[in-house]
Design an enzyme around this catalytic site. Structure first.
Site, PDB file in Angstrom:
ATOM      1  N   ARG A 168      -1.559  -0.565  -8.503  1.00 43.03           N
ATOM      2  CA  ARG A 168      -2.742  -0.302  -8.020  1.00 43.03           C
ATOM      3  C   ARG A 168      -2.740   1.330  -8.286  1.00 43.03           C
ATOM      4  O   ARG A 168      -1.936   1.765  -7.597  1.00 43.03           O
ATOM      5  CB  ARG A 168      -3.170  -0.787  -7.060  1.00 43.03           C
ATOM      6  CG  ARG A 168      -4.654  -0.099  -6.446  1.00 43.03           C
ATOM      7  CD  ARG A 168      -4.788  -0.312  -4.767  1.00 43.03           C
ATOM      8  NE  ARG A 168      -4.600  -1.505  -4.281  1.00 43.03           N
ATOM      9  CZ  ARG A 168      -4.271  -1.806  -3.184  1.00 43.03           C
ATOM     10  NH1 ARG A 168      -3.879  -0.892  -2.286  1.00 43.03           N
ATOM     11  NH2 ARG A 168      -4.306  -3.112  -2.771  1.00 43.03           N
ATOM     12  N   ASP A 206       0.848  -1.320  -0.035  1.00 39.34           N
ATOM     13  CA  ASP A 206      -0.088  -0.041   0.098  1.00 39.34           C
ATOM     14  C   ASP A 206       0.814   1.197  -0.076  1.00 39.34           C
ATOM     15  O   ASP A 206       1.920   1.135   0.449  1.00 39.34           O
ATOM     16  CB  ASP A 206      -0.822   0.040   1.160  1.00 39.34           C
ATOM     17  CG  ASP A 206      -2.161  -0.736   1.073  1.00 39.34           C
ATOM     18  OD1 ASP A 206      -2.365  -1.508   0.219  1.00 39.34           O
ATOM     19  OD2 ASP A 206      -2.972  -1.058   2.038  1.00 39.34           O
TER      20      ASP A 206
HETATM   21  C1  LIG Z   1      -8.825  -0.930  -3.609  1.00 40.07           C
HETATM   22  C2  LIG Z   1      -8.219   0.235  -2.982  1.00 40.07           C
HETATM   23  C3  LIG Z   1      -7.181   0.318  -2.418  1.00 40.07           C
HETATM   24  C4  LIG Z   1      -6.574   1.781  -1.619  1.00 40.07           C
HETATM   25  N1  LIG Z   1      -5.476   1.796  -1.520  1.00 40.07           N
HETATM   26  C5  LIG Z   1      -4.998   2.841  -0.819  1.00 40.07           C
HETATM   27  C6  LIG Z   1      -3.458   3.078  -0.680  1.00 40.07           C
HETATM   28  O1  LIG Z   1      -2.777   2.110  -0.703  1.00 40.07           O
HETATM   29  N2  LIG Z   1      -3.235   4.273  -0.352  1.00 40.07           N
HETATM   30  C7  LIG Z   1      -4.071   5.408  -0.440  1.00 40.07           C
HETATM   31  O2  LIG Z   1      -3.512   6.473   0.051  1.00 40.07           O
HETATM   32  N3  LIG Z   1      -5.164   5.364  -1.016  1.00 40.07           N
HETATM   33  C8  LIG Z   1      -5.749   3.988  -0.938  1.00 40.07           C
HETATM   34  N4  LIG Z   1      -6.969   4.068  -1.336  1.00 40.07           N
HETATM   35  C9  LIG Z   1      -8.126   4.963  -1.096  1.00 40.07           C
HETATM   36  C10 LIG Z   1      -8.182   5.911  -2.157  1.00 40.07           C
HETATM   37  O3  LIG Z   1      -6.955   6.735  -2.310  1.00 40.07           O
HETATM   38  C11 LIG Z   1      -9.300   6.998  -2.222  1.00 40.07           C
HETATM   39  O4  LIG Z   1      -9.128   7.716  -1.110  1.00 40.07           O
HETATM   40  C12 LIG Z   1     -10.693   6.299  -2.115  1.00 40.07           C
HETATM   41  O5  LIG Z   1     -10.580   5.317  -3.169  1.00 40.07           O
HETATM   42  C13 LIG Z   1     -11.811   7.111  -2.679  1.00 40.07           C
HETATM   43  O6  LIG Z   1     -11.609   7.771  -3.862  1.00 40.07           O
HETATM   44  P1  LIG Z   1     -12.333   7.322  -4.940  1.00 40.07           P
HETATM   45  O7  LIG Z   1     -11.267   6.994  -6.264  1.00 40.07           O
HETATM   46  O8  LIG Z   1     -13.176   6.013  -4.706  1.00 40.07           O
HETATM   47  O9  LIG Z   1     -13.085   8.581  -5.641  1.00 40.07           O
HETATM   48  P2  LIG Z   1     -14.177   9.320  -4.908  1.00 40.07           P
HETATM   49  O10 LIG Z   1     -14.336  10.577  -5.784  1.00 40.07           O
HETATM   50  O11 LIG Z   1     -13.704   9.894  -3.400  1.00 40.07           O
HETATM   51  O12 LIG Z   1     -15.405   8.758  -4.592  1.00 40.07           O
HETATM   52  C14 LIG Z   1     -16.162   8.279  -5.860  1.00 40.07           C
HETATM   53  C15 LIG Z   1     -17.768   7.543  -5.260  1.00 40.07           C
HETATM   54  O13 LIG Z   1     -17.152   6.356  -4.514  1.00 40.07           O
HETATM   55  C16 LIG Z   1     -18.020   6.601  -3.156  1.00 40.07           C
HETATM   56  N5  LIG Z   1     -17.248   6.521  -2.127  1.00 40.07           N
HETATM   57  C17 LIG Z   1     -15.648   6.738  -2.196  1.00 40.07           C
HETATM   58  N6  LIG Z   1     -15.273   6.618  -0.965  1.00 40.07           N
HETATM   59  C18 LIG Z   1     -16.243   6.408   0.043  1.00 40.07           C
HETATM   60  C19 LIG Z   1     -16.508   6.197   1.345  1.00 40.07           C
HETATM   61  N7  LIG Z   1     -15.375   6.380   2.262  1.00 40.07           N
HETATM   62  N8  LIG Z   1     -17.638   5.856   2.014  1.00 40.07           N
HETATM   63  C20 LIG Z   1     -18.936   5.823   0.921  1.00 40.07           C
HETATM   64  N9  LIG Z   1     -19.045   5.952  -0.139  1.00 40.07           N
HETATM   65  C21 LIG Z   1     -17.424   6.323  -0.674  1.00 40.07           C
HETATM   66  C22 LIG Z   1     -19.192   7.759  -3.067  1.00 40.07           C
HETATM   67  O14 LIG Z   1     -20.329   7.364  -3.863  1.00 40.07           O
HETATM   68  C23 LIG Z   1     -18.347   8.573  -4.098  1.00 40.07           C
HETATM   69  O15 LIG Z   1     -19.242   9.541  -4.716  1.00 40.07           O
HETATM   70  C24 LIG Z   1      -7.696   2.810  -1.886  1.00 40.07           C
HETATM   71  C25 LIG Z   1      -8.844   2.578  -2.353  1.00 40.07           C
HETATM   72  C26 LIG Z   1      -9.234   1.534  -3.072  1.00 40.07           C
HETATM   73  C27 LIG Z   1     -10.485   1.369  -3.881  1.00 40.07           C
END
Ligand SMILES: Cc1cc2nc3c(=O)[nH]c(=O)nc-3n(C[C@H](O)[C@H](O)[C@H](O)COP(=O)(O)OP(=O)(O)OC[C@H]3O[C@@H](n4cnc5c(N)ncnc54)[C@H](O)[C@@H]3O)c2cc1C
Length: 308
Positions: free
Chosen positions: A184, A134
């Site tokens: 990722r 991560d």
């Molecule tokens: C598989 C995976 C692994 C990850 N690993 C890391 C990592 O190693 N390091 C790191 O910094 N970040 C990591 N993240 C988190 C990532 O950086 C984002 O903070 C997170 O995915 C929210 O961004 P989004 O792309 O979903 O878009 P956003 O624009 O934030 O969300 C899009 C839509 O998804 C839904 N959504 C998103 N988050 C939430 C929530 N918490 N609760 C409810 N609904 C939500 C909502 O409907 C939102 O409108 C990871 C995310 C995923 C999916």
């Protein structure tokens, strides 16, 4: 702007004590973290796999303060891998690890984290699966990428995470795409200063698309880590333009977020991996989930007020 405030609170011991002690916290936490120990999590793994989903497993915990805790984190992953073995899921259940939990921030932390993560990568390879490192805050990334490169010498399938909000990431993506890595791509979940990271959503989204294009055109295996419907559609289009088959990239989302979309993508024939976290030290992970969507915080606050 609630997100940055919650992210700041995620580093506060006082808030940790308050949130952890709130009577309804556990109920809200369960939405994102479906278990505290390996006994809880095996049925969850089975159930997700039966629904045609793949998994990446995270034993939560990051702010450790001693080498003994880092060794305990390593052992928790080894126990998990042991329990995964009879399920024979192969790469359908991989591991995600945070190097901070393996001792990266302690004295001599780079070597300590490498020494602790290596047996986990070896044990994962023995059951036919792999590990993804991560991405944490930007100060940790040079060490993470160096450990990733070192592990790939013996285990080329070891993956890593890159964060679209960081200015450095376009260059990291070019390097990783050329070396044929599993990568990722996420937007990024930490509180980062304007000197190193985009602050505006539209800038982060645009960077995400540029970086994803690089990964899709490259030699590696892109893993689209996002719940954002627009980025998911763009990801499909970029994969198509790059001539990638469905098994040459995958989608990844977090357990408890847009679960119906997990099933939709899997039913369409995509590889869909659910990042499933479990464990007792859930505070940092939980607070980042609250920060990503202020509605989660409102729900949490309402539960505390009505029950408390
Ligand atoms: C598989 C995976 C692994 C990850 N690993 C890391 C990592 O190693 N390091 C790191 O910094 N970040 C990591 N993240 C988190 C990532 O950086 C984002 O903070 C997170 O995915 C929210 O961004 P989004 O792309 O979903 O878009 P956003 O624009 O934030 O969300 C899009 C839509 O998804 C839904 N959504 C998103 N988050 C939430 C929530 N918490 N609760 C409810 N609904 C939500 C909502 O409907 C939102 O409108 C990871 C995310 C995923 C999916």
């Amino acid at each position: 702007m609630l997100g940055p405030v919650i992210l700041a609170a995620s580093r506060s011991d006082r808030m940790r004590r308050l949130v952890s002690a709130a009577p309804v916290t556990k109920q809200v936490v369960d939405r994102f973290i479906p278990g505290e120990d390996v006994e809880d999590i095996v049925p969850v793994i089975r159930s997700l796999a039966e629904q045609g989903l793949e998994l990446t497993m995270d034993v939560v915990g990051e702010d450790i303060t001693s080498p003994a805790q880092a060794a305990a984190a390593r052992d928790a992953y080894l126990e998990l891998i042991d329990r995964l073995k009879p399920l024979e899921l192969g790469t359908r259940a991989e591991m995600s690890v945070k190097l901070s939990m393996f001792g990266q921030a302690l004295a001599g932390g780079h070597e300590l984290a490498l020494a602790n993560v290596r047996p986990v990568v070896e044990a994962a390879a023995e059951i036919g699966t792999t590990v993804t490192l991560d991405a944490e805050d930007h100060t940790t990334l040079d060490s993470m990428f160096a450990i990733h490169e070192e592990l790939r010498k013996d285990f080329p399938q070891t993956g890593c995470v890159i964060q679209a909000y960081l200015f450095r990431t376009e260059a990291d993506a070019r390097r990783l795409a050329a070396s044929g890595s599993r990568v990722r791509l996420v937007k990024g979940a930490y509180k980062e200063p304007a000197s190193v990271a985009y602050q505006e959503k539209h800038e982060i989204d645009r960077a995400y698309v540029r970086i994803l294009r690089t990964l899709m055109k490259g030699k590696g295996y892109p893993m689209i880590g996002s719940h954002d419907p627009r980025l998911i559609a763009i990801g499909q289009e970029l994969a198509h333009q790059a001539g990638r088959k469905p098994d040459e990239y995958e989608f990844q989302m977090l357990y408890g977020i847009r679960a119906e979309e997990h099933l939709r993508l899997a039913a369409e024939g995509h590889r869909m991996r659910v990042y499933t976290a479990y464990g007792t030290d859930w505070y940092g992970y939980f607070m980042r989930r609250l920060a990503e969507k202020p509605a989660n915080l409102r729900f949490f606050a309402r539960s505390v007020i009505t029950r408390g």
